[in-house]
Design a protein around this motif. Structure first.
Motif, PDB file in Angstrom:
ATOM      1  N   CYS A   1      -6.462   3.960   5.258  1.00 12.50           N
ATOM      2  CA  CYS A   1      -5.137   3.924   5.905  1.00 12.50           C
ATOM      3  C   CYS A   1      -5.151   4.822   7.127  1.00 12.50           C
ATOM      4  O   CYS A   1      -5.313   6.043   7.030  1.00 12.50           O
ATOM      5  N   SER A   2      -4.955   4.253   8.282  1.00 10.82           N
ATOM      6  CA  SER A   2      -5.010   5.027   9.523  1.00 10.82           C
ATOM      7  C   SER A   2      -3.766   5.903   9.708  1.00 10.82           C
ATOM      8  O   SER A   2      -3.849   6.994  10.277  1.00 10.82           O
ATOM      9  N   ASP A   3      -2.596   5.469   9.226  1.00 11.05           N
ATOM     10  CA  ASP A   3      -1.372   6.269   9.351  1.00 11.05           C
ATOM     11  C   ASP A   3      -1.497   7.574   8.562  1.00 11.05           C
ATOM     12  O   ASP A   3      -1.227   8.662   9.082  1.00 11.05           O
ATOM     13  N   CYS A   4      -1.906   7.459   7.327  1.00 11.54           N
ATOM     14  CA  CYS A   4      -2.054   8.647   6.492  1.00 11.54           C
ATOM     15  C   CYS A   4      -3.183   9.538   7.012  1.00 11.54           C
ATOM     16  O   CYS A   4      -3.079  10.768   6.967  1.00 11.54           O
TER      17      CYS A   4
ATOM     18  N   MET B   1       0.841  -1.174   0.000  1.00  9.37           N
ATOM     19  CA  MET B   1       0.000   0.000   0.000  1.00  9.37           C
ATOM     20  C   MET B   1       0.885   1.235   0.000  1.00  9.37           C
ATOM     21  O   MET B   1       1.853   1.313   0.745  1.00  9.37           O
ATOM     22  N   LYS B   2       0.570   2.181  -0.864  1.00 12.29           N
ATOM     23  CA  LYS B   2       1.358   3.400  -1.004  1.00 12.29           C
ATOM     24  C   LYS B   2       0.879   4.416   0.022  1.00 12.29           C
ATOM     25  O   LYS B   2      -0.317   4.656   0.174  1.00 12.29           O
ATOM     26  N   HIS B   3       1.861   5.043   0.735  1.00 13.41           N
ATOM     27  CA  HIS B   3       1.533   6.117   1.669  1.00 13.41           C
ATOM     28  C   HIS B   3       1.871   7.452   1.009  1.00 13.41           C
ATOM     29  O   HIS B   3       2.862   7.574   0.310  1.00 13.41           O
ATOM     30  N   TYR B   4       1.044   8.434   1.259  1.00 14.94           N
ATOM     31  CA  TYR B   4       1.223   9.755   0.666  1.00 14.94           C
ATOM     32  C   TYR B   4       2.146  10.609   1.538  1.00 14.94           C
ATOM     33  O   TYR B   4       2.144  10.509   2.763  1.00 14.94           O
ATOM     34  N   SER B   5       2.922  11.500   0.872  1.00 11.46           N
ATOM     35  CA  SER B   5       3.828  12.392   1.595  1.00 11.46           C
ATOM     36  C   SER B   5       3.050  13.596   2.115  1.00 11.46           C
ATOM     37  O   SER B   5       1.886  13.822   1.753  1.00 11.46           O
TER      38      SER B   5
ATOM     39  N   GLU C   1     -11.669  16.806  -6.753  1.00 15.12           N
ATOM     40  CA  GLU C   1     -10.389  16.592  -7.426  1.00 15.12           C
ATOM     41  C   GLU C   1      -9.461  15.682  -6.623  1.00 15.12           C
ATOM     42  O   GLU C   1      -8.520  15.126  -7.166  1.00 15.12           O
ATOM     43  N   SER C   2      -9.678  15.573  -5.334  1.00 13.82           N
ATOM     44  CA  SER C   2      -8.766  14.794  -4.493  1.00 13.82           C
ATOM     45  C   SER C   2      -9.386  13.459  -4.065  1.00 13.82           C
ATOM     46  O   SER C   2      -9.070  12.937  -3.004  1.00 13.82           O
ATOM     47  N   MET C   3     -10.268  12.918  -4.875  1.00 13.67           N
ATOM     48  CA  MET C   3     -10.977  11.694  -4.532  1.00 13.67           C
ATOM     49  C   MET C   3     -10.048  10.503  -4.290  1.00 13.67           C
ATOM     50  O   MET C   3     -10.238   9.787  -3.295  1.00 13.67           O
ATOM     51  N   PRO C   4      -9.005  10.234  -5.093  1.00 10.46           N
ATOM     52  CA  PRO C   4      -8.153   9.058  -4.832  1.00 10.46           C
ATOM     53  C   PRO C   4      -7.434   9.162  -3.482  1.00 10.46           C
ATOM     54  O   PRO C   4      -7.325   8.164  -2.760  1.00 10.46           O
ATOM     55  N   VAL C   5      -6.985  10.347  -3.101  1.00 11.68           N
ATOM     56  CA  VAL C   5      -6.288  10.510  -1.821  1.00 11.68           C
ATOM     57  C   VAL C   5      -7.275  10.342  -0.681  1.00 11.68           C
ATOM     58  O   VAL C   5      -6.957   9.701   0.336  1.00 11.68           O
TER      59      VAL C   5
ATOM     60  N   THR D   1      -3.811  18.040  -1.161  1.00 13.36           N
ATOM     61  CA  THR D   1      -5.183  17.541  -1.022  1.00 13.36           C
ATOM     62  C   THR D   1      -6.020  18.486  -0.169  1.00 13.36           C
ATOM     63  O   THR D   1      -7.202  18.707  -0.442  1.00 13.36           O
ATOM     64  N   TYR D   2      -5.408  19.046   0.859  1.00 17.35           N
ATOM     65  CA  TYR D   2      -6.126  19.966   1.761  1.00 17.35           C
ATOM     66  C   TYR D   2      -6.611  21.189   0.997  1.00 17.35           C
ATOM     67  O   TYR D   2      -7.695  21.701   1.254  1.00 17.35           O
ATOM     68  N   TYR D   3      -5.812  21.691   0.037  1.00 12.45           N
ATOM     69  CA  TYR D   3      -6.181  22.922  -0.654  1.00 12.45           C
ATOM     70  C   TYR D   3      -6.938  22.686  -1.969  1.00 12.45           C
ATOM     71  O   TYR D   3      -7.358  23.632  -2.608  1.00 12.45           O
ATOM     72  N   THR D   4      -7.111  21.477  -2.402  1.00 10.39           N
ATOM     73  CA  THR D   4      -7.846  21.226  -3.651  1.00 10.39           C
ATOM     74  C   THR D   4      -9.335  21.065  -3.371  1.00 10.39           C
ATOM     75  O   THR D   4      -9.765  20.880  -2.232  1.00 10.39           O
ATOM     76  N   GLN D   5     -10.105  21.104  -4.445  1.00 11.89           N
ATOM     77  CA  GLN D   5     -11.549  20.924  -4.338  1.00 11.89           C
ATOM     78  C   GLN D   5     -11.837  19.469  -3.955  1.00 11.89           C
ATOM     79  O   GLN D   5     -11.098  18.569  -4.335  1.00 11.89           O
TER      80      GLN D   5
END
Length: 167
Positions: free
Chosen positions: A30-33, A1-5, A19-23, A12-16
């Protein structure tokens, strides 16, 4: 599983939301992310809640002091720059004087000295009536050596050379 930086989470916080549906789907699984995203969101909300009026509520003496410190810093740097430039000018002048002095000394010793002009002074011809008085071999200084040395005499007419000259 890929974790996001954090950069991707911040994006993602600043996008609509659409637009950030996959994240967002990843954050749901994922509880860590999700925990990192929540901390980032809390920091950003805390900065937004910061009161800007605290900055403007400084007393006038604070701003006067700040302005004075800034002007002093600028003047100090300007003075330091002038003194550094002065030092470089003096150093350049010293190097120039050293090189110029060396060149003058080199040229003084390098140039050949002009040949000294030989001054030829012709003595007055001896008087015909007193030939012994002008003869160098008959001088008072050599009178004591007449017994030890056999002096040569020559006749001017035979040698065609003036007396006392070397051939």
């Amino acid at each position: 599983m890929k974790h996001y930086s954090e950069a991707e989470l911040l994006e993602t916080y600043y996008t609509q939301p659409g637009e950030s549906m996959p994240v967002m789907m990843h954050l749901a699984s994922c509880s860590d992310c999700a925990a990192r995203y929540e901390r980032l969101e809390a920091k950003l909300r805390g900065l937004a809640a910061c009161d800007v009026r605290d900055i403007d509520d400084k007393p006038q003496t604070f701003w006067t002091r700040q302005r004075m410190l800034i002007v002093r810093g600028i003047d100090a740097r300007r003075h330091h720059g002038e003194s550094a430039a002065r030092v470089w000018r003096v150093a350049a002048a010293a190097v120039f004087a050293f090189v110029l002095g060396g060149t003058v000394v080199y040229k003084t010793f390098d140039t050949p000295k002009p040949a000294q002009q030989q001054i030829v002074v012709q003595a007055a011809p001896p008087k015909a009536e007193d030939p012994v008085a002008h003869d160098a071999w008959q001088s008072d200084e050599l009178r004591d050596f007449h017994g030890m040395v056999q002096w040569e005499t020559w006749d001017d007419a035979k040698t065609q050379a003036p007396k006392g000259s070397s051939l």
